[in-house]
Design a protein around this motif. Sequence first.
Motif, mmCIF file in Angstrom:
data_model
loop_
_atom_site.group_PDB
_atom_site.id
_atom_site.type_symbol
_atom_site.label_atom_id
_atom_site.label_comp_id
_atom_site.label_asym_id
_atom_site.label_seq_id
_atom_site.Cartn_x
_atom_site.Cartn_y
_atom_site.Cartn_z
ATOM 1 N N ARG A 33 18.165 35.433 75.733
ATOM 2 C CA ARG A 33 18.925 35.536 76.802
ATOM 3 C C ARG A 33 18.489 36.388 77.835
ATOM 4 O O ARG A 33 18.369 35.699 79.208
ATOM 5 C CB ARG A 33 20.054 36.684 76.448
ATOM 6 N N SER A 34 17.573 37.253 77.548
ATOM 7 C CA SER A 34 16.873 37.835 78.756
ATOM 8 C C SER A 34 15.896 36.869 79.550
ATOM 9 O O SER A 34 15.880 36.862 80.916
ATOM 10 C CB SER A 34 15.858 39.286 78.224
ATOM 11 N N ARG A 35 15.239 36.133 78.768
ATOM 12 C CA ARG A 35 14.479 35.170 79.397
ATOM 13 C C ARG A 35 15.241 33.952 80.124
ATOM 14 O O ARG A 35 14.785 33.584 81.483
ATOM 15 C CB ARG A 35 13.598 34.438 78.308
ATOM 16 N N HIS A 36 16.479 33.741 79.680
ATOM 17 C CA HIS A 36 17.235 32.720 80.350
ATOM 18 C C HIS A 36 17.919 33.260 81.560
ATOM 19 O O HIS A 36 18.088 32.683 82.245
ATOM 20 C CB HIS A 36 18.377 32.152 79.566
ATOM 21 N N ASN A 37 17.883 34.608 81.663
ATOM 22 C CA ASN A 37 18.404 35.418 82.922
ATOM 23 C C ASN A 37 17.495 35.320 84.081
ATOM 24 O O ASN A 37 17.802 35.374 85.200
ATOM 25 C CB ASN A 37 18.861 36.783 82.557
ATOM 26 N N PHE A 38 16.026 34.847 83.704
ATOM 27 C CA PHE A 38 15.207 34.689 84.830
ATOM 28 C C PHE A 38 15.413 33.329 85.532
ATOM 29 O O PHE A 38 15.794 32.412 84.884
ATOM 30 C CB PHE A 38 13.718 34.776 84.245
ATOM 31 N N ASN A 39 15.262 33.359 86.698
ATOM 32 C CA ASN A 39 15.375 32.182 87.647
ATOM 33 C C ASN A 39 13.953 31.578 87.543
ATOM 34 O O ASN A 39 13.206 31.961 88.607
ATOM 35 C CB ASN A 39 15.871 32.429 88.923
ATOM 36 N N LEU A 40 13.391 30.975 86.848
ATOM 37 C CA LEU A 40 12.388 30.341 86.533
ATOM 38 C C LEU A 40 12.130 29.221 87.533
ATOM 39 O O LEU A 40 13.117 28.445 87.434
ATOM 40 C CB LEU A 40 11.856 30.290 85.276
ATOM 41 N N PRO A 41 10.826 28.986 88.105
ATOM 42 C CA PRO A 41 10.590 27.731 88.629
ATOM 43 C C PRO A 41 10.824 26.378 87.789
ATOM 44 O O PRO A 41 10.663 26.614 86.630
ATOM 45 C CB PRO A 41 9.117 27.922 89.147
ATOM 46 N N PRO A 42 11.000 25.155 88.302
ATOM 47 C CA PRO A 42 10.877 24.178 87.208
ATOM 48 C C PRO A 42 9.695 23.862 86.950
ATOM 49 O O PRO A 42 8.698 24.286 87.294
ATOM 50 C CB PRO A 42 11.330 23.091 88.203
#
Length: 512
Positions: A33-42
Motif C-alpha cells: 500500500r505504501s508503495r502504491h501510494n507513490f506517484n511513480l513514473p510510468p
Amino acid sequence: MFKTEHTLVPLLLLLLLPSLLSLLLFVTLLKRRSRHNFNLPPGKSGWPFLGETIGYLKPYSAKTLGDFMQQHISKYGKIYRSNLFGEPAIVSADAGLNRFILQNEGRLFECSYPRSIGGILGKWSMLVLVGDMHRDMRSISLNFLSHARLRTILLKDVERHTLFVLDSWQQHSVFSAQDEAKKFTFNLMAKHIMSMDPGAEETEKLKKEYVTFMKGVVSAPLNLPGTAYRKALQSRGTILKFIEKKMEARKSEIKEEVKRDNEAEISNNDHYERKRRADDDLLGWVLKHSNLSPEQILDLILSLLFAGHETSSVSIALAIYFLQACPKAVQELREEHLKIARVKKELGESELNWDDYKKMGFTQSVINETLRLGNVVRFLHRKALKNVRYKEIGYDIPSGWKVLPVISAVHLDSSRYDEPNLFNPWRWHQQNSGTSSSSGCGSFSTWGNNFMPFGGGPRLCAGSELAKLEMAVFIHHLVLNFNWELAEDDQPFAFPFVDFPNGLPIRVSRIL
C-alpha cells in the motif's frame, strides 16, 4: 518438568502461527500500500533480477541515444521507472530533474555505483566514495589541479607531451588515433602523479598493465579464470605493488631531505627548490601534506590515473573523428592557431602560454561540441537517500531506489539543440559572441545550465579544466602540423563507455 516444557514449545508455536502469518500478511500489505501510494513514473520492471539491464547496456552509436532510450522516452516520457543493475530505478532524460539530482548530492541523493566498480577501483576510489571522505579526496585533487598549476606547470607539460606524441607521426603513416590519444594522456598523468618519464621502460610496463586493467573495468564483473574482470583484478594488484614501491622510495627520499636539512644550513632558495621538487607530483604532495593512509593513497592514485587518462583520451579521439568529417571547422581552427603562432614568432617565443590559450575561442567551441555530441560520460549512478517528490512534475522517487540522470539525453535533445546529432561547433561560437544563430536554439544561459559533460554539483569532475586544456593544446599542434583522414570506416560506440571498435585508424600527412 523439562519434558513438559519441551512439549509445550511446539504447541505454543502452533497456536501463535496464525497470528504470525496474519502479522506477516499485514506488513506485506502495508508495504504494498505504501508503495502504491507513490506517484511513480510510468515504466516496467522487465525480467526478474536482470530487469532491463541487458537492453539498457546494448551497444549503440555514441552520436545517438540508442534504441532502448529512444523507445522508452517515446513510450513513457523523459522520466521513467525500470529495473537496472539488479535494483528498481528511476531513469531521467529530463534536464530539470538531472540538475535537481546533482545539486542535492549528499542531501537527497548520493553516489551509488555497482559493487563491481568499487571492487576493481578500490573502496577508497573517488568514484565510489561519498560524504566527508569524498570531499577530502576531491579537495586534494582540486589543490593539485589548481588554476595556478594549470597556468604554469601543467600547461608546459601538456604541450611537451603533445609534441612527444605528434613528433613520432611519420609522413603518410596509418595508425590508431585512439591509441595515440591514450599514449598522450597516460604519459601526462604518469608524469604528474609519479614523475614518470614518457617512453621510459617503467612507464611502458605500467601502461601495459593499465590497458589490461581498463579492459576489466568496462567488462562484465565475472570473477572467473580467463575473464577480463579476473585479469583486471590481477593487473590491479601489479599496479598497486608498483605504486607502493614508488611510495616507499619517495618516503625514504623525503626523510633523507629532512635529515640533510637538519644537519646543514641551507639558503631559503635551496629550501624552496627542494620543496617545489617534492610537491611537483601528486604522490609527493599527498605524502607531505595529507593524513591519508597508504591504502587510501594507493586507491587515490589508481583512480586518478583512471579518471585523468581515460576520459581525456576518448575526448581527444572524438575531436579527431568529428573534425576529419568537417573540413570547414578544421580550416577555421587552422586560421585561429596560425594567428597565435605568427604573434609568437614575432615575439620570439615558442612555448604556449596562458594568454595564448585564452585566445582559442573557436577551439573552445569545438571542444564544447565534441563533448556535447560525443558524451564520454553518458549517465551517472545515484541513489535516493529518502523519499523524494520532484515537484516540477509530481513524480515520487522512493528511498533506496537507484537514480540514473542521463546526461547524453539532454545534450542530444532536439528541443534544446537544433539538429542535435550533427557536429556544429558554430552553435557555441555564435552564442558566446552574442550573435543570433539559425544553427542553434535556446539561449546561452539555458545551454550553460544544462550542458554537463563533467557532471555537476559537489561531484563536478575535479579535472575538467585540465581536460579542456589538454584538448586545446593537442588541437593547436594537430591542425598546424597535419592533415588527416580515416584510413578505414570507424565510429564511436557506447558500450556504455565510449570506444572506437577499430581504434580510429587515420592516415596523416605533415604540412610542410
